[in-house]
Design a protein around this motif. Structure first.
Motif, PDB file in Angstrom:
ATOM      1  N   LEU A 224      52.680  53.855  22.889  1.00 14.97           N
ATOM      2  CA  LEU A 224      52.262  52.980  23.977  1.00 14.97           C
ATOM      3  C   LEU A 224      52.919  53.432  25.273  1.00 14.97           C
ATOM      4  CD1 LEU A 224      52.414  49.506  22.179  1.00 14.97           C
ATOM      5  CD2 LEU A 224      50.488  51.101  22.373  1.00 14.97           C
ATOM      6  N   GLU A 225      52.105  53.639  26.296  1.00 18.97           N
ATOM      7  CA  GLU A 225      52.563  54.199  27.560  1.00 18.97           C
ATOM      8  C   GLU A 225      51.538  53.857  28.631  1.00 18.97           C
ATOM      9  OE1 GLU A 225      51.180  58.739  27.357  1.00 18.97           O
ATOM     10  OE2 GLU A 225      52.298  58.107  25.580  1.00 18.97           O
ATOM     11  N   LEU A 226      51.926  53.973  29.883  1.00 18.00           N
ATOM     12  CA  LEU A 226      50.978  53.698  30.955  1.00 18.00           C
ATOM     13  C   LEU A 226      49.908  54.782  31.017  1.00 18.00           C
ATOM     14  CD1 LEU A 226      53.288  52.436  33.852  1.00 18.00           C
ATOM     15  CD2 LEU A 226      51.832  51.089  32.316  1.00 18.00           C
ATOM     16  N   PRO A 227      48.702  54.443  31.526  1.00 19.77           N
ATOM     17  CA  PRO A 227      47.651  55.452  31.654  1.00 19.77           C
ATOM     18  C   PRO A 227      48.139  56.682  32.422  1.00 19.77           C
ATOM     19  CG  PRO A 227      46.754  53.271  32.077  1.00 19.77           C
ATOM     20  CD  PRO A 227      48.240  53.104  31.967  1.00 19.77           C
ATOM     21  N   HIS A 228      47.681  57.830  31.982  1.00 16.98           N
ATOM     22  CA  HIS A 228      48.169  59.085  32.546  1.00 16.98           C
ATOM     23  C   HIS A 228      47.775  59.284  34.005  1.00 16.98           C
ATOM     24  CE1 HIS A 228      49.544  61.804  29.040  1.00 16.98           C
ATOM     25  NE2 HIS A 228      49.852  60.535  28.797  1.00 16.98           N
ATOM     26  N   GLN A 229      48.682  59.958  34.707  1.00 16.19           N
ATOM     27  CA  GLN A 229      48.439  60.398  36.076  1.00 16.19           C
ATOM     28  C   GLN A 229      48.690  61.899  36.166  1.00 16.19           C
ATOM     29  OE1 GLN A 229      51.346  57.469  37.806  1.00 16.19           O
ATOM     30  NE2 GLN A 229      49.627  56.962  39.141  1.00 16.19           N
ATOM     31  N   ARG A 230      48.166  62.484  37.240  1.00 10.82           N
ATOM     32  CA  ARG A 230      48.332  63.922  37.464  1.00 10.82           C
ATOM     33  C   ARG A 230      48.656  64.169  38.929  1.00 10.82           C
ATOM     34  NH1 ARG A 230      43.760  66.955  33.690  1.00 10.82           N
ATOM     35  NH2 ARG A 230      44.136  65.649  31.838  1.00 10.82           N
ATOM     36  N   PRO A 231      49.128  65.373  39.259  1.00 14.00           N
ATOM     37  CA  PRO A 231      49.436  65.664  40.663  1.00 14.00           C
ATOM     38  C   PRO A 231      48.197  65.585  41.545  1.00 14.00           C
ATOM     39  CG  PRO A 231      50.422  67.293  39.207  1.00 14.00           C
ATOM     40  CD  PRO A 231      49.492  66.485  38.363  1.00 14.00           C
ATOM     41  N   ALA A 232      48.387  65.115  42.755  1.00 26.35           N
ATOM     42  CA  ALA A 232      47.306  65.103  43.728  1.00 26.35           C
ATOM     43  C   ALA A 232      46.953  66.542  44.113  1.00 26.35           C
ATOM     44  CB  ALA A 232      47.724  64.300  44.958  1.00 26.35           C
TER      45      ALA A 232
END
Length: 289
Positions: free
Chosen positions: A168-176
């Motif tokens: 369980l973890e927050l939705p993934h993000q990526r570099p702008a």
């Protein structure tokens, strides 16, 4: 003879697990709530992007996507693992972590693992970052776009599938766009996890992992009581969608995927600004750094 629902155990890594049900029979609710996933996600903001020296982060799920074979760093909480991309598209990221790959993780001062600390100090002790390697067999990780979990398919040293782990973890993000270190993904680990045994097919045991650590994360200030409820909502939705209904990625046979020889070479940590910054992180307690 199978163990009854409600049984408890300790994993090889020292985590506690409780048998909450079986895939074909349902499970004991993790929380009784009508809170939606979107509402739960809003309760736990992700602010790691503001601290990283290489600029802001954006939600994953939109191109350009990583090409097959790209080496990426997978950041969650204070941990960094190195992985090779198997597939990446609108549905999510599929990546393989070869055994022996280098990684960064947070450990308590004077200890080598967070569980070296008593439970009542586990989220309040001073910590530092150390470099280690991924031990045991390699693992396939899949991060469905927009979901507050990733799904890990474990195997033993002979390559046999041993079970499914839902982190369980927050939705993934990526570099702008424009990042100098674009090949990475970011999330925040949320302590509570799920494990489903490899068989018997259709009637696999489902275990809730680290519920005791989730409780002390609240008492030690890492999460609020409302955020703890949100984490439990994530777990309940993951049970329904992933484990019970077999939603993606469970419906694509990833349990049987095997890496080619070039995919299974251990991966070193890159020397870039983000990793150098990560190596220097430390804190006097769980909310520092």
């Amino acid at each position: 003879m199978r163990r009854p629902v409600g049984s408890t155990d300790v994993t090889p890594s020292g985590g506690t697990v409780t048998l909450i049900g079986r895939r074909g029979e349902g499970w004991s609710p993790i929380i009784d709530s009508d809170m939606s996933l979107a509402e739960a996600v809003e309760l736990i903001p992700s602010d790691i992007g503001a601290a990283i020296p290489d600029g802001p982060l954006v939600a994953a799920g939109r191109g350009p996507f990583f090409a097959e074979g790209t080496t990426v760093s997978w950041h969650y909480g204070r941990i960094v693992d190195m992985a090779k991309v198997v597939r990446d598209d609108e549905r999510g990221l599929v990546a393989w972590i070869p055994s022996g790959s280098r990684r960064l993780s947070a450990v308590p001062l004077g200890g080598s693992h967070p569980r070296d600390m008593p439970l009542e100090q586990r989220f309040s002790a001073p910590w530092r970052i150390v470099e280690r390697e991924w031990t045991g067999a390699g693992v396939l990780r899949i991060a469905p776009t927009g979901k507050p979990w990733s799904v890990w398919f474990f195997r033993d040293g002979d390559g046999e599938f041993t079970g499914t782990y839902v982190n369980l973890e927050l939705p993934h993000q990526r570099p702008a766009p424009g990042s100098a270190a674009p090949h990475r993904v970011h999330s925040t680990d949320l302590v509570l996890d799920l494990w489903m045994d490899a068989g018997p097919e259709g009637d696999e045991d489902v275990w809730l992992k680290d519920e005791d650590e989730l409780q002390v994360a609240v008492t030690q200030g890492r999460l609020t009581e409302q955020q703890e409820q949100a984490v439990r909502v994530f777990g309940e939705h993951a049970c329904r969608e992933v484990l019970a209904r077999g939603a993606w990625p469970m419906d694509e046979g990833w349990q049987e995927w095997e890496p080619t020889a070039d995919f299974d070479e251990p991966i070193l940590l890159p020397d870039n600004e983000v990793i150098r910054w990560w190596r220097q992180r430390s804190g006097d307690h769980s909310l520092d750094g």
